[in-house]
Scaffold this active site. Structure first.
Site, PDB file in Angstrom:
ATOM      1  CB  CYS A   1      -8.656 -14.063 -13.745  1.00  0.00           C
ATOM      2  SG  CYS A   1      -9.142 -14.643 -15.425  1.00  0.00           S
ATOM      3  CG  MET A   2      -8.803 -11.724  -7.631  1.00  0.00           C
ATOM      4  SD  MET A   2     -10.097 -11.771  -6.547  1.00  0.00           S
ATOM      5  CE  MET A   2     -11.304 -10.533  -7.038  1.00  0.00           C
ATOM      6  CG  ASP A   3      -7.700 -15.635  -7.508  1.00  0.00           C
ATOM      7  OD1 ASP A   3      -7.014 -14.772  -6.656  1.00  0.00           O
ATOM      8  OD2 ASP A   3      -8.913 -15.700  -7.612  1.00  0.00           O
TER       9      ASP A   3
ATOM     10  CE  LYS B   1      10.058   4.119   0.752  1.00  0.00           C
ATOM     11  NZ  LYS B   1      10.670   5.414   0.807  1.00  0.00           N
TER      12      LYS B   1
ATOM     13  NE  ARG C   1       7.388  12.329   0.589  1.00  0.00           N
ATOM     14  CZ  ARG C   1       7.941  11.356   0.434  1.00  0.00           C
ATOM     15  NH1 ARG C   1       7.576  10.819  -0.388  1.00  0.00           N
ATOM     16  NH2 ARG C   1       8.994  11.369   0.855  1.00  0.00           N
TER      17      ARG C   1
ATOM     18  NE  ARG D   1      16.599   9.091   3.360  1.00  0.00           N
ATOM     19  CZ  ARG D   1      16.798  10.541   3.338  1.00  0.00           C
ATOM     20  NH1 ARG D   1      17.541  11.288   4.315  1.00  0.00           N
ATOM     21  NH2 ARG D   1      16.280  11.121   2.421  1.00  0.00           N
TER      22      ARG D   1
ATOM     23  CE1 TYR E   1     -14.929 -13.791 -15.023  1.00  0.00           C
ATOM     24  CE2 TYR E   1     -12.665 -13.546 -14.568  1.00  0.00           C
ATOM     25  CZ  TYR E   1     -14.039 -14.175 -14.315  1.00  0.00           C
ATOM     26  OH  TYR E   1     -13.993 -14.635 -13.223  1.00  0.00           O
TER      27      TYR E   1
ATOM     28  CG  HIS F   1      13.138  12.235   0.242  1.00  0.00           C
ATOM     29  ND1 HIS F   1      14.148  11.197   0.091  1.00  0.00           N
ATOM     30  CD2 HIS F   1      11.991  11.861  -0.342  1.00  0.00           C
ATOM     31  CE1 HIS F   1      13.690  10.266  -0.546  1.00  0.00           C
ATOM     32  NE2 HIS F   1      12.571  10.446  -1.069  1.00  0.00           N
TER      33      HIS F   1
HETATM   34  C1  PLP Z   1      11.778   5.823   0.308  1.00  0.00           C
HETATM   35  C2  PLP Z   1      12.702   6.688   0.687  1.00  0.00           C
HETATM   36  C3  PLP Z   1      14.151   6.386   0.479  1.00  0.00           C
HETATM   37  C4  PLP Z   1      14.756   5.466  -0.550  1.00  0.00           C
HETATM   38  O1  PLP Z   1      14.707   5.786  -1.892  1.00  0.00           O
HETATM   39  P1  PLP Z   1      15.017   5.104  -3.167  1.00  0.00           P
HETATM   40  O2  PLP Z   1      14.862   5.530  -4.121  1.00  0.00           O
HETATM   41  O3  PLP Z   1      14.198   3.736  -3.069  1.00  0.00           O
HETATM   42  O4  PLP Z   1      16.674   4.762  -2.720  1.00  0.00           O
HETATM   43  C5  PLP Z   1      14.974   7.329   1.016  1.00  0.00           C
HETATM   44  N1  PLP Z   1      14.494   8.348   1.774  1.00  0.00           N
HETATM   45  C6  PLP Z   1      13.415   8.491   2.141  1.00  0.00           C
HETATM   46  C7  PLP Z   1      12.800   9.475   2.893  1.00  0.00           C
HETATM   47  C8  PLP Z   1      12.261   7.803   1.559  1.00  0.00           C
HETATM   48  O5  PLP Z   1      11.048   7.798   2.019  1.00  0.00           O
END
Ligand code: PLP
Length: 401
Positions: A333-335, A59, A157, A242, A286, A186
């Site tokens: 700065c920005m860049d 993600k 959540r 995951r 700046y 989670h």
């Molecule tokens: C982002 C996420 C993960 C991964 O978490 P890490 O701490 O980066 O390993 C696993 N499960 C869900 C639902 C997540 O949103």
């Protein structure tokens, strides 16, 4: 990348005529070491054994590392599933030709159902409304849509509350257009020393699974562990883990650091675009908050807060040049941002003389010195996850195998 258009290829050539180094168009870039991704996943494989699947969480453009390249490397390194946060991210992977199963980690808007079916994405489901709309749309196409039930065991959540999960399944499980392919939760505190909350979440998850099985429902692929839970709790591995942050070579918190060696995949580099001797008392950038103490060279780098170097880091971070730490000075700065190379030699070490075109390390190793995303995150008051996402957003990426 190389354009067909004449004026653009001239641009490309100009870049090549300069000191060179990637990328030619701009002297600031992110380097992603794909071999590090492979080695990190190999470490996790060793930890979880051969029977647990790995979902590579890609993600947020793979935490700033680039979703497509990371996903391809992760799949080639043994990951079976990919995890994304929304339908858009799943489509990007499909358009790149990736055929592996992709889980959208939280329930998307019902307006995306056609896209989900078209691109063969697997949504997380936690509401009756979404589930039935998905089932109806799939049935109308003569298909069966797989989904993973997301159970909220205490993070509060997203997800159906663990107490309500059996009821939700009672309402949707009859549908011939739906197939429960997995069940997951989670953890909110997997990376914290105190184990009270994660134990509670784990118990609620086990209870919901038991009720499901009692109802004669096969939960399919059961998964719960993020990186921290994978490293710390073997009983939370179930059928799949995951892995996000650990795959990128970072630790979710200090608590897992001693338990596993990981290889950071992201480095950030820039080349010096200007060097000036700034007389004592003259300001830089700046607001001129930094004043030259005299006898310094000020180098300019073409990277700033729009590239993810948060302005709050102004005057608080270092960069590496020729294996030495030099302080960043003046407001970022920005860049662009500036650094100071003091010309008084100290402790018997010669002063560094920056030159236009010199390669500077913003994140990564240079000789004995090492600046990590963790260091920058800590200075900024945030976490390495956040720092990686920031740096990966605008900077061009260079991949090394
Ligand atoms: C982002 C996420 C993960 C991964 O978490 P890490 O701490 O980066 O390993 C696993 N499960 C869900 C639902 C997540 O949103």
């Amino acid at each position: 990348m190389v354009s067909q258009n004449d004026s653009d290829s001239r641009l490309e050539l100009t870049g090549d005529l300069s000191v060179g180094g990637p990328p030619a168009r701009r002297w600031a870039w992110v380097e992603v070491n794909l071999e590090a991704i492979r080695r990190n996943l190999q470490r996790f494989r060793r930890l979880i054994g051969p029977d647990v699947m790995i979902m590579a969480v890609v993600k947020a453009d793979a935490y700033g590392h680039g979703a497509v390249r990371v996903a391809q490397k992760a799949l080639a390194s043994g990951a079976k599933w990919l995890g994304v946060s929304n339908v858009e991210e799943g489509i990007e992977l499909r358009k790149a030709g990736i055929a592996a199963p992709i889980l959208v980690l939280s329930e998307p808007p019902a307006s995306t159902i056609d896209l989900i079916l078209h691109y063969g994405l697997t949504p997380a489901v936690h509401s009756t409304e979404f589930a039935l709309s998905l089932g109806e749309a799939a049935s109308a196409m003569g298909r069966i849509a797989p989904y993973h039930l997301k159970i909220d065991t205490g993070m509060n959540r997203v997800g159906v509350h663990s107490d309500d999960a059996p009821d939700l399944l009672r309402t949707i499980d009859f549908h011939s257009g739906l197939q429960l392919q997995g069940v997951f939760t989670h953890f909110a505190t997997a990376d914290e020393a105190d184990t009270y909350e994660i134990t509670r979440q784990y118990d609620r998850f086990m209870k919901a699974l038991a009720e499901m099985r009692y109802m004669g429902i096969n939960p399919g692929i059961v998964h719960a562990a993020n990186t921290a839970a994978t490293i710390r709790y073997k009983q939370a591995h179930f059928n799949m883990v995951r892995i996000g942050i650990g795959m990128y070579g970072m630790h979710p918190s200090e608590i897992t650091q001693s338990q596993m060696e990981l290889y950071p995949a992201m480095s950030v580099y820039a080349r010096v675009t200007m060097v000036k001797s700034v007389p004592m008392g003259e300001g830089v950038s700046y607001g001129m908050l930094y004043r030259s103490p005299g006898n310094v060279l000020i180098g300019t780098l073409p990277i700033g807060y729009a590239d993810g170097i948060a302005r709050e880091l102004s005057g608080k971070m270092d960069i590496l040049l020729k294996g030495r730490r030099l302080p960043q000075v003046g407001n970022i700065c920005m860049d662009m941002m500036m650094f100071e190379a003091n010309q008084r030699s100290s402790a018997g070490r010669l002063a560094i003389q920056p030159q236009v075109g010199d390669e500077v390390v913003i994140v990564g190793r240079d000789g004995e010195e090492w600046i990590t995303l963790d260091e920058l995150a800590q200075t900024l008051g945030t976490i390495n996850y956040d720092m990686a996402c920031r740096l990966g957003e605008r900077l061009e990426r260079l991949y090394v195998e």
